[in-house]
Design an enzyme around this catalytic site. Structure first.
Site, PDB file in Angstrom:
ATOM      1  N   LYS A  66     -12.779   8.700   1.731  1.00  0.00           N
ATOM      2  CA  LYS A  66     -13.155   7.979   0.289  1.00  0.00           C
ATOM      3  C   LYS A  66     -14.173   7.022   0.796  1.00  0.00           C
ATOM      4  O   LYS A  66     -14.298   6.557   1.744  1.00  0.00           O
ATOM      5  CB  LYS A  66     -11.658   7.284  -0.045  1.00  0.00           C
ATOM      6  N   ASN A 125       2.733   1.829  -3.028  1.00  0.00           N
ATOM      7  CA  ASN A 125       2.043   2.027  -4.327  1.00  0.00           C
ATOM      8  C   ASN A 125       2.075   3.633  -4.294  1.00  0.00           C
ATOM      9  O   ASN A 125       1.797   4.185  -5.316  1.00  0.00           O
ATOM     10  CB  ASN A 125       0.503   1.375  -4.346  1.00  0.00           C
ATOM     11  N   TYR A 151      -0.516 -15.132   1.137  1.00  0.00           N
ATOM     12  CA  TYR A 151       0.648 -14.271   1.587  1.00  0.00           C
ATOM     13  C   TYR A 151       1.604 -15.035   2.299  1.00  0.00           C
ATOM     14  O   TYR A 151       1.271 -16.140   3.048  1.00  0.00           O
ATOM     15  CB  TYR A 151      -0.149 -13.345   2.612  1.00  0.00           C
ATOM     16  N   ASP A 187       0.816  -1.246   0.081  1.00  0.00           N
ATOM     17  CA  ASP A 187       0.058  -0.116  -0.123  1.00  0.00           C
ATOM     18  C   ASP A 187       0.871   1.433  -0.017  1.00  0.00           C
ATOM     19  O   ASP A 187       0.570   2.185  -0.989  1.00  0.00           O
ATOM     20  CB  ASP A 187      -1.130  -0.226   1.078  1.00  0.00           C
ATOM     21  N   ALA A 220      -6.861   1.721  -5.417  1.00  0.00           N
ATOM     22  CA  ALA A 220      -7.660   2.829  -5.528  1.00  0.00           C
ATOM     23  C   ALA A 220      -7.250   3.762  -4.568  1.00  0.00           C
ATOM     24  O   ALA A 220      -6.985   5.029  -4.986  1.00  0.00           O
ATOM     25  CB  ALA A 220      -8.956   2.283  -5.736  1.00  0.00           C
ATOM     26  N   GLY A 221      -7.500   3.368  -3.364  1.00  0.00           N
ATOM     27  CA  GLY A 221      -7.232   4.148  -2.275  1.00  0.00           C
ATOM     28  C   GLY A 221      -5.587   4.730  -2.246  1.00  0.00           C
ATOM     29  O   GLY A 221      -5.407   5.966  -2.115  1.00  0.00           O
ATOM     30  N   ASP A 222      -4.788   3.960  -2.512  1.00  0.00           N
ATOM     31  CA  ASP A 222      -3.350   4.074  -2.659  1.00  0.00           C
ATOM     32  C   ASP A 222      -3.191   5.355  -3.490  1.00  0.00           C
ATOM     33  O   ASP A 222      -2.429   6.131  -3.385  1.00  0.00           O
ATOM     34  CB  ASP A 222      -2.523   3.007  -2.911  1.00  0.00           C
TER      35      ASP A 222
HETATM   36  P1  ADP Z   1      -9.850   2.196  -0.841  1.00  0.00           P
HETATM   37  O1  ADP Z   1      -9.014   1.359  -1.915  1.00  0.00           O
HETATM   38  O2  ADP Z   1      -8.990   2.697   0.135  1.00  0.00           O
HETATM   39  O3  ADP Z   1     -10.790   1.069  -0.186  1.00  0.00           O
HETATM   40  P2  ADP Z   1     -12.016   3.332  -1.880  1.00  0.00           P
HETATM   41  O4  ADP Z   1     -12.495   2.147  -2.516  1.00  0.00           O
HETATM   42  O5  ADP Z   1     -12.856   4.372  -1.300  1.00  0.00           O
HETATM   43  O6  ADP Z   1     -10.620   3.211  -1.429  1.00  0.00           O
HETATM   44  O7  ADP Z   1     -11.843   4.054  -3.265  1.00  0.00           O
HETATM   45  C1  ADP Z   1     -10.725   5.204  -3.412  1.00  0.00           C
HETATM   46  C2  ADP Z   1     -11.189   6.113  -4.594  1.00  0.00           C
HETATM   47  O8  ADP Z   1     -11.305   5.285  -5.836  1.00  0.00           O
HETATM   48  C3  ADP Z   1     -12.536   6.692  -4.629  1.00  0.00           C
HETATM   49  O9  ADP Z   1     -12.683   7.880  -3.794  1.00  0.00           O
HETATM   50  C4  ADP Z   1     -12.988   6.806  -6.004  1.00  0.00           C
HETATM   51  O10 ADP Z   1     -12.267   8.077  -6.402  1.00  0.00           O
HETATM   52  C5  ADP Z   1     -12.170   5.703  -6.548  1.00  0.00           C
HETATM   53  N1  ADP Z   1     -12.950   4.390  -6.780  1.00  0.00           N
HETATM   54  C6  ADP Z   1     -13.189   3.384  -6.202  1.00  0.00           C
HETATM   55  N2  ADP Z   1     -14.157   2.693  -6.499  1.00  0.00           N
HETATM   56  C7  ADP Z   1     -14.502   3.214  -7.933  1.00  0.00           C
HETATM   57  C8  ADP Z   1     -15.787   3.039  -8.479  1.00  0.00           C
HETATM   58  N3  ADP Z   1     -16.506   1.873  -8.413  1.00  0.00           N
HETATM   59  N4  ADP Z   1     -16.114   3.924  -9.377  1.00  0.00           N
HETATM   60  C9  ADP Z   1     -15.515   5.139  -9.516  1.00  0.00           C
HETATM   61  N5  ADP Z   1     -14.274   5.367  -8.887  1.00  0.00           N
HETATM   62  C10 ADP Z   1     -13.900   4.577  -7.828  1.00  0.00           C
END
Ligand code: ADP
Length: 305
Positions: free
Chosen positions: A223, A32, A99, A29, A254-256
């Site tokens: 997020k 990334n 893992y 994480d 996505a979050g990273d």
């Molecule tokens: P994490 O990976 O930390 O769990 P999230 O799932 O909340 O974080 O997603 C982080 C960001 O990725 C979101 O704020 C959004 O911008 C983008 N994202 C994640 N999933 C989607 C989706 N299904 N459609 C569009 N954007 C997404």
């Protein structure tokens, strides 16, 4: 701006074209985030702090980190140790992970408080996650938290993504208590609502935001997958809509990547609202690609130039 990310990078074996062939990669994480930040902002000095072993796989990892434009000077090499590994299995298109990270060198990353302090001394922003804390023993956690408090008193910013992964902790209470102790050491909190709701019982994103505000964070960005991002800066709350996507392929990192774009925006002195818009665009591209490290379009890179 100089950014130091602290955590564990692992070797990754991902399915290749032929059955039983695997491709070696590296991900984790905090790494990334460092990788996306180095790609977005060549002007930002990105450094990674971790511990690796003294074997060939560790050397390869450090080389790959360095080739990504990330400073590896503060990576500690521990004799007789190696790095953690995970393998991705595909079953009808669904990914599952195995893992081997219980004995990784990174678990001792906070074993040398002076080395940690020396790396932090060179940074303006220090970034850690809940996974960074989860892999440490009790002594390592105390060393890291103390180092974060010292960084803050020295005028540096501390950013924290709780990244709740309950299987890395002895039990959920140990996780939630330690996460909130870390939250009390940070300026910028980057939680994801779904995880927070599950483990802290938050009713909505506002409840998550308020909890991190009470802990002492001044900038909080919640997020929430495809749902709007809720954030607070200087006591003012706002939301950013997430662009709708027609296809989502793999939400890994996505979050990273989102966090990396927030840091890139900070370093470019963009308003937080613009940084979050860019973060949503970047994360939107990342979830439409496969794996943790997805090369992104030049149009996005221009935003931070
Ligand atoms: P994490 O990976 O930390 O769990 P999230 O799932 O909340 O974080 O997603 C982080 C960001 O990725 C979101 O704020 C959004 O911008 C983008 N994202 C994640 N999933 C989607 C989706 N299904 N459609 C569009 N954007 C997404």
């Amino acid at each position: 701006m100089r950014v130091l990310a602290i955590g564990e990078c692992m070797a990754e074996l991902a399915p290749a074209e032929r059955p039983d062939d695997y491709r070696l990669g590296f991900a984790g994480d905090t790494f990334n985030t460092a990788w996306y930040l180095a790609m977005l902002s060549p002007d930002v000095e990105v450094s990674y702090f971790t511990a690796v072993g003294d074997d060939a796989l560790s050397a390869r990892m450090v080389q790959v980190i360095s080739d990504s434009g990330i400073d590896t000077r503060h990576i500690r090499r521990l004799p007789g140790k190696s790095v953690g590994l995970y393998m991705i299995a595909l079953n009808n298109g669904e990914r599952s992970f195995s893992y081997w990270r219980g004995q990784s060198a990174a678990r001792s990353l906070a074993g040398d408080a002076q080395a940690l302090a020396a790396a932090i001394a060179e940074a303006d922003l220090v970034y850690v996650s809940g996974i960074t804390l989860a892999i440490l023993d009790q002594g390592g956690r105390e060393t890291l938290l103390q180092a974060l408090r010292s960084a803050r008193s020295a005028g540096k910013s501390v950013a924290f993504d709780p990244n709740l992964r309950v299987h890395l902790w002895s039990d959920p209470t140990e996780m939630t208590e330690t996460i909130m102790r870390a939250a009390a050491c940070c300026d910028i909190a980057l939680p994801s609502f779904e995880d927070e709701a599950r483990w802290f019982g938050d009713e909505d994103a506002k409840a998550t935001l308020e909890r991190y505000a009470r802990a002492g964070a001044s900038t909080i960005i919640v997020k929430n997958g495809p749902e709007p991002v809720l954030y607070r800066e200087d006591g003012t709350d706002d939301i950013t809509m997430v662009p709708r996507l027609t296809s989502v392929i793999d939400t890994t990192a996505a979050g990273d990547s989102f966090n990396a774009a927030v840091f890139a925006g900070l370093s470019a002195a963009l308003p937080l609202s613009s940084s979050i818009e860019q973060a949503c665009r970047l994360a939107g591209q990342v979830v439409q690609g496969k794996g943790a490290l997805v090369p992104v379009g030049l149009d996005l890179l221009d935003q931070f130039a």
